[in-house]
Design an enzyme around this catalytic site. Structure first.
Site, mmCIF file in Angstrom:
data_model
loop_
_atom_site.group_PDB
_atom_site.id
_atom_site.type_symbol
_atom_site.label_atom_id
_atom_site.label_comp_id
_atom_site.label_asym_id
_atom_site.label_seq_id
_atom_site.Cartn_x
_atom_site.Cartn_y
_atom_site.Cartn_z
ATOM 1 N N VAL A 20 40.214 46.087 34.384
ATOM 2 C CA VAL A 20 39.943 47.528 34.325
ATOM 3 C C VAL A 20 41.157 48.296 33.834
ATOM 4 O O VAL A 20 41.095 49.077 32.887
ATOM 5 C CB VAL A 20 39.507 48.057 35.708
ATOM 6 N N ASP A 77 52.390 46.437 36.927
ATOM 7 C CA ASP A 77 51.690 45.451 37.736
ATOM 8 C C ASP A 77 52.728 44.622 38.482
ATOM 9 O O ASP A 77 53.808 44.335 37.946
ATOM 10 C CB ASP A 77 50.831 44.533 36.858
ATOM 11 N N CYS A 105 32.274 43.470 41.396
ATOM 12 C CA CYS A 105 31.573 44.760 41.463
ATOM 13 C C CYS A 105 30.264 44.628 42.235
ATOM 14 O O CYS A 105 30.192 44.951 43.405
ATOM 15 C CB CYS A 105 31.323 45.302 40.054
#
Length: 435
Positions: free
Chosen positions: A20, A38, A263
């Site tokens: 994402v 990150d 998801c």
């Protein structure tokens, strides 16, 4: 804020560079200065060297983009607009695991400056952004929300592996803690979202919308999966039933299948958790989850049943599974339901061979303890299971399948995704079963 970003007076940061976050960072970098942060140093190393392990935008786009990839959190102090896109998985007991989003909030909080905006994209249940994340941001920064900084929520809608429905052409839900932050956040996202934005009335509405849209899909697929289990007993092809049904104008077009990933296979649990905290025990959503979570075991049980019918000793039969990632044409192994098939077969003492050119062998070993095999190395397979509809699996020819199985007599094709030609395979003499 929009003008400050465009004039390079300040920067935009992306916290969490996975399936994402990375595409969002690359998209914004075409217009503004972007810091891509990150904590995974190996991931940052790959991005800096022009490698896209997610295959979402490709190596060329990574090499050419102007994102400043870093694992140094102090760099975030150069940004005034922060987007947090870290995963929000569930624990073993199916309760929300908010550690990633809480940890990201701490990182941003430690490096937050006055006048900043923080937008969360991670899937959460209604209330997490304002009741949990804001407290962390305030504690870590010593600043006051609404006075020194503002927050918003814009649920991610990226579909991993989908080259048609991309970030830019999917309408974006945006929300803010007040009208000013809502308009500011909307203006910034409009820089990259060609399909436009939908302004939600509150952060909680936006949080709920994300959980509900995936729960809706989960329920519809669960309905089809339940039909598939019943039709299996009736010896009726579910795929043929659905094709007939879909000739009506208002048919929804759902098919049975394995529901994994981060998801649809996870978000409903966030809704169920919050509902139960409020004293409501979900019936439909919880039932849908139970059905979908059990489909891997159901497929494995069918495999054993049909092997026995054909006279095989399941333990001695050679079985191969094509597909380990959670969906087609995507390298994401998280929450793979193909692994559920493997686990169930293991309970029967069966050790199948696994093929998936999209998956990383090291990750497969770390995540599920399996070693991947090359398709070319499969020989004399008694039962071939197509668990993921990768293009290469859908395009398997009869000659390729014959090479894998050797003989045809009493050989089984278990096509979970109904992606092969049933009539052709049955004509050749294979036993064919699909979900």
């Amino acid at each position: 804020m929009k003008e400050k970003l465009l004039s390079k007076e300040t920067k935009l940061s992306l916290i969490g560079l996975g399936y994402v976050g990375m595409p969002i960072a690359v998209a914004f970098s075409k217009y503004v200065d972007v810091i891509g942060f990150d904590v995974n140093e190996n991931k940052i190393f790959q991005y800096k060297n022009g490698i896209d392990p997610t295959n979402e935008v490709g190596n060329k786009a990574i090499s050419e983009c102007k994102v400043e990839f870093t694992s140094d959190e102090t760099t975030l102090r150069e940004a005034k607009f922060h987007i947090i896109a870290v995963p929000t998985p569930v624990n073993q007991d199916k309760t929300p695991d908010l550690y990633p989003v809480e940890s990201a909030s701490k990182v941003v909080g430690r490096n937050l400056t006055k006048g900043s905006y923080i937008v969360y994209e991670s899937t959460v249940y209604p209330g997490v952004t304002e009741d949990i994340c804001v407290r962390i941001l305030e504690k870590e920064s010593g600043l006051k929300c609404g006075v020194d900084f503002k927050v918003g929520y814009s649920p991610e809608r990226i579909n991993p592996g989908d080259k048609i429905h991309r970030l830019e052409n999917i309408k974006k839900i945006v929300s803010g803690m007040d009208e000013e932050s809502l308009n500011t956040i909307a203006e910034v996202y409009e820089l990259v979202i060609e399909a436009g934005v939908h302004r939600a009335s509150s952060i909680k509405v936006a949080e709920a919308a994300k959980v509900v849209e995936n729960s809706q899909r989960d329920i519809n697929i669960a309905f089809m999966n339940e039909l598939a289990m019943v039709f299996d007993k009736m010896n009726i092809s579910t795929h043929e039933v659905v094709e007939a049904m879909n000739t009506k104008w208002n048919a929804l077009g759902f098919y049975p299948g394995l529901v994994g990933g981060h998801c649809i296979g996870v978000d409903p649990y966030y809704f169920i958790y919050q509902a139960e905290k409020l004293g409501y025990h979900s019936q439909i959503i919880a039932s849908g989850r139970k059905i979908n979570d059990g489909m891997g075991a159901f497929v494995a049980d069918v495999v054993v049943r049909e092997l026995v019918k054909k006279g095989y000793s399941p333990k001695k039969a050679k079985i191969a599974i094509l597909g380990l990632t959670f969906k087609e044409n995507c390298p994401d192994l998280r929450n793979s339901k193909a692994e559920d098939i493997i686990s169930r077969l293991t309970e029967y003492g069966i050790k199948p061979e696994i093929v998936d050119n999209w998956a990383n062998n090291k990750e497969a070993k770390t995540e599920y303890g399996v070693s991947l095999t090359n398709l070319e190395d499969l020989r004399n397979i008694d039962c071939l299971i197509i668990s993921v509809a990768h293009d290469e699996n859908k395009n398997l020819t009869v000659d390729q399948i014959k090479k894998i199985t050797g003989s045809v007599k009493d050989k089984l094709i278990i096509d979970v995704k109904s992606c092969l030609n049933k009539k052709l395979l049955e004509k050749e003499g294979y036993f064919y079963w699909s979900l």
